[in-house]
Design a protein around this motif. Structure first.
Motif, PDB file in Angstrom:
ATOM      1  N   GLU B  23       0.839  -1.200   0.000  1.00  0.00           N
ATOM      2  CA  GLU B  23       0.000   0.000   0.000  1.00  0.00           C
ATOM      3  C   GLU B  23       0.874   1.250   0.000  1.00  0.00           C
ATOM      4  N   LYS B  24       1.918   1.209   0.834  1.00  0.00           N
ATOM      5  CA  LYS B  24       2.823   2.358   0.906  1.00  0.00           C
ATOM      6  C   LYS B  24       3.473   2.597  -0.441  1.00  0.00           C
ATOM      7  N   ALA B  25       3.918   1.504  -1.073  1.00  0.00           N
ATOM      8  CA  ALA B  25       4.588   1.631  -2.367  1.00  0.00           C
ATOM      9  C   ALA B  25       3.644   2.248  -3.389  1.00  0.00           C
ATOM     10  N   PHE B  26       2.367   1.830  -3.342  1.00  0.00           N
ATOM     11  CA  PHE B  26       1.414   2.380  -4.310  1.00  0.00           C
ATOM     12  C   PHE B  26       1.221   3.877  -4.091  1.00  0.00           C
ATOM     13  N   ILE B  27       1.100   4.252  -2.824  1.00  0.00           N
ATOM     14  CA  ILE B  27       0.893   5.679  -2.532  1.00  0.00           C
ATOM     15  C   ILE B  27       2.120   6.489  -2.960  1.00  0.00           C
ATOM     16  N   LEU B 214      -1.472  20.864   0.363  1.00  0.00           N
ATOM     17  CA  LEU B 214      -0.787  20.063  -0.647  1.00  0.00           C
ATOM     18  C   LEU B 214       0.226  19.196   0.074  1.00  0.00           C
ATOM     19  N   MET B 215       0.152  17.901  -0.164  1.00  0.00           N
ATOM     20  CA  MET B 215       1.077  16.982   0.489  1.00  0.00           C
ATOM     21  C   MET B 215       2.091  16.490  -0.518  1.00  0.00           C
ATOM     22  N   LYS B 216       3.339  16.510  -0.113  1.00  0.00           N
ATOM     23  CA  LYS B 216       4.388  16.031  -1.018  1.00  0.00           C
ATOM     24  C   LYS B 216       4.614  14.549  -0.731  1.00  0.00           C
ATOM     25  N   ILE B 217       4.416  13.739  -1.756  1.00  0.00           N
ATOM     26  CA  ILE B 217       4.666  12.299  -1.611  1.00  0.00           C
ATOM     27  C   ILE B 217       5.545  11.879  -2.774  1.00  0.00           C
ATOM     28  N   GLY B 218       6.699  11.339  -2.468  1.00  0.00           N
ATOM     29  CA  GLY B 218       7.637  10.969  -3.523  1.00  0.00           C
ATOM     30  C   GLY B 218       8.034  12.210  -4.296  1.00  0.00           C
TER      31      GLY B 218
END
Lengths: 246, 301
Positions: B23-27, B214-218
């Motif tokens: 799940e983490k990897a997908f997000i 705004l959230m920074k992911i990857g």
């Protein structure tokens, strides 16, 4: 002083109800996704939200754990905009703390706490709008939330208020009647056994009137109990049909 | 299963969220498609209703997915601040109800509440947002104070945006009684409230800011994060965007860091998203108002 206003010559109350008439009760269960059980209950213009978490492991200090039964933890809180005058703090004042304690005692008497030793059940109530009978609405809402959470109860708890104006007992008093200086008797009962788990009385009246007023309050409790049971049944049937459909 | 670390203080201060590695990897690495089928710049469905609390001068309840907020505005007369004698003021108060999570019991939610409250104050401080001189009653002596009380009932991610939209809606519906200065008795002015309860005025809320998180992911960023996404992100920005697309306040949140370039691009996106959100909200509020008095649904769904 206000006796003449609170009960008209025609025998009607200030909001048009008869002396033995309850306010309209509306309730919905399971309104929050994250709580284990939740309920919203309206008694007239008094509106309360209740959420139940648990039974779960004791949070915080382990010293609160009881070795033979569950610890019931309650919090009574009032929205700052719930009353005519703005409240400065939603909780933590003496009245809220007292209410929390009363709720804890009431529900410790109703929940089958012996089934969950060393655990904790949280009951949180939030008064969104206050128009008299706040405590009773909270008890009724919390009970519905417990039912929604599936916590085993010895019996449902229902609560109701009664007052006395011009020697006539009034059931389920609203804010105007409550603040008009007439006495207020609050009773919580277990309707099956008829036992009283909480009672309080403000102001005074002659002891000869007590049984009359108490009977009115208990009758009110039982009536509310019938209404709430219907709502519970409706909710569970709906759940059942949606489960079978899926 | 592993327990995602509590990376962010604040919005994701809630019961630990369980996420598997997959799940983490997908997000983290997913394309422009999120777990719930949204693209990165999509919001979750919003339910809005105004006028639920009859004891308040203005109120609204807003539910964004599982985030639930009830706002009540109470109007009171008070003396203006000595440094701003010609203006009224807004006082924000945030209460995190224990109904949301048992962690908020007692004073548990106070940190989060203060954080949100402070940021709201900051974003309303700009002169472009709301005309506070409209709230003045008698220069230097009397003014209206709007107590904006926010009750957080459930946390399902993206609290800042939820709160700001609810506040804007509540302010939009707030009725301020008409008041006249009747006589001046020496130094003491006599104020006369209108006897007609419908004789009220409303604030101009056109430019009241909406907050956009705004959230920074990857390597990318997204709006309206779910609690799971908040868990996977180490940093982000909350941007207050007024109706005229102006940014009135910014705050970086989370424990991670941001590159200046990505910050600038995030601010740009936020102001565009904010403008759209503002427009849609105003449209819906107008629709609800013109629809007239229908039966309130509230929590009876």
């Amino acid at each position: 002083m206000s006796g003449t206003e609170l009960l008209s010559d025609q025998g009607l109350r200030i909001d048009g109800r008869k002396p033995n008439e309850l306010r309209r009760i509306r309730c919905s269960l399971g309104i929050f996704a994250q709580a284990d059980g939740s309920a919203y209950l309206e008694q007239g213009n008094t509106k309360v939200l209740a959420a139940v978490y648990g039974p779960h492991e004791i949070r915080g200090s382990k010293s609160k754990a009881l070795h033979d039964k569950a610890f019931v933890n309650c919090q009574y809180s009032t929205a700052t905009f719930s009353m005519g005058e703005r409240k400065r703090r939603p909780r933590g004042d003496r009245k809220s703390t007292e209410m929390s304690t009363h709720l804890e005692e009431t529900f410790a008497a109703a929940i089958r706490t012996e089934l969950y030793p060393r655990s904790q059940i949280d009951i949180f109530v939030e008064v969104l709008q206050a128009d008299g009978g706040n405590y009773t609405t909270c008890v009724n809402a919390a009970m519905m939330a417990l039912v929604d959470a599936g916590v085993p109860l010895k019996d449902t708890v229902v609560s109701c208020t009664a007052s006395l104006v011009k020697d006539t007992p009034l059931v389920d008093v609203n804010h105007v009647e409550q603040s008009g200086g007439s006495p207020e008797l609050v009773v919580s009962i277990l309707p099956h056994s008829g036992e009283i788990v909480y009672m309080s009385l403000t102001q005074r009246f002659h002891i000869d009137h007590l049984s009359k007023v108490l009977d009115t309050a208990i009758k009110g409790c039982k009536d509310i109990g019938v209404i709430l049971k219907e709502i519970m049944k409706g909710h569970l049937t709906k759940l059942d049909t949606s489960l079978q459909a899926s | 299963m592993s327990i995602a670390p509590q990376l962010l203080r604040g919005p994701s201060l809630m019961a630990e969220i369980l996420l598997s590695e997959a799940e983490k990897a997908f997000i983290h690495h997913g394309d422009d498609l999120r777990c719930d089928g949204r693209t990165r710049l999509d919001y979750r469905p919003i339910i809005l209703e105004t006028g639920l609390v009859s004891n308040a001068s203005g109120s609204s309840r807003l539910r964004l997915a599982n985030s639930d907020v009830l706002v009540g505005v109470k109007v009171e007369l008070a003396s203006p601040l000595s440094e701003k004698p010609l203006e009224g003021r807004l006082e924000f108060f945030v209460d995190c109800s224990a109904n949301a999570t048992p962690e908020f019991e007692g004073r548990g939610g106070e940190d989060l509440a203060n954080e949100i409250c402070r940021f709201l104050q900051m974003s309303y401080m700009s002169g472009d947002t709301i005309n506070l001189s409209e709230l003045s009653v008698l220069a230097g002596q009397q003014c209206w104070v709007l107590y904006v009380d926010i009750l957080i009932l459930e946390c399902g991610g993206n609290l800042y945006d939820t709160v700001s939209l609810a506040v804007k809606s509540a302010l939009y519906t707030t009725q301020i009684p008409s008041i006249k200065v009747a006589t001046m008795d020496g130094d003491q002015p006599e104020l006369e409230l209108s006897e007609d309860p419908y004789d009220t005025k409303r604030l101009n809320t056109q430019n009241v800011p909406c907050l956009v998180t705004l959230m920074k992911i990857g390597n990318h960023y997204l709006v309206d994060p779910t609690p799971e996404e908040e868990c996977c992100s180490s940093s982000g920005v909350v941007v207050a965007v007024s109706g005229s697309k102006k940014i009135t306040a910014v705050r970086k949140i989370g424990s991670g860091s941001l590159h200046p370039e990505s910050l600038v691009s995030m601010l740009k996106t936020a102001s565009e998203v904010g403008a759209v959100v503002n427009k849609i909200l105003m449209k819906k509020l107008l629709e609800e108002e013109t629809a007239g008095k229908t039966q309130k649904v509230g929590f009876m769904r």
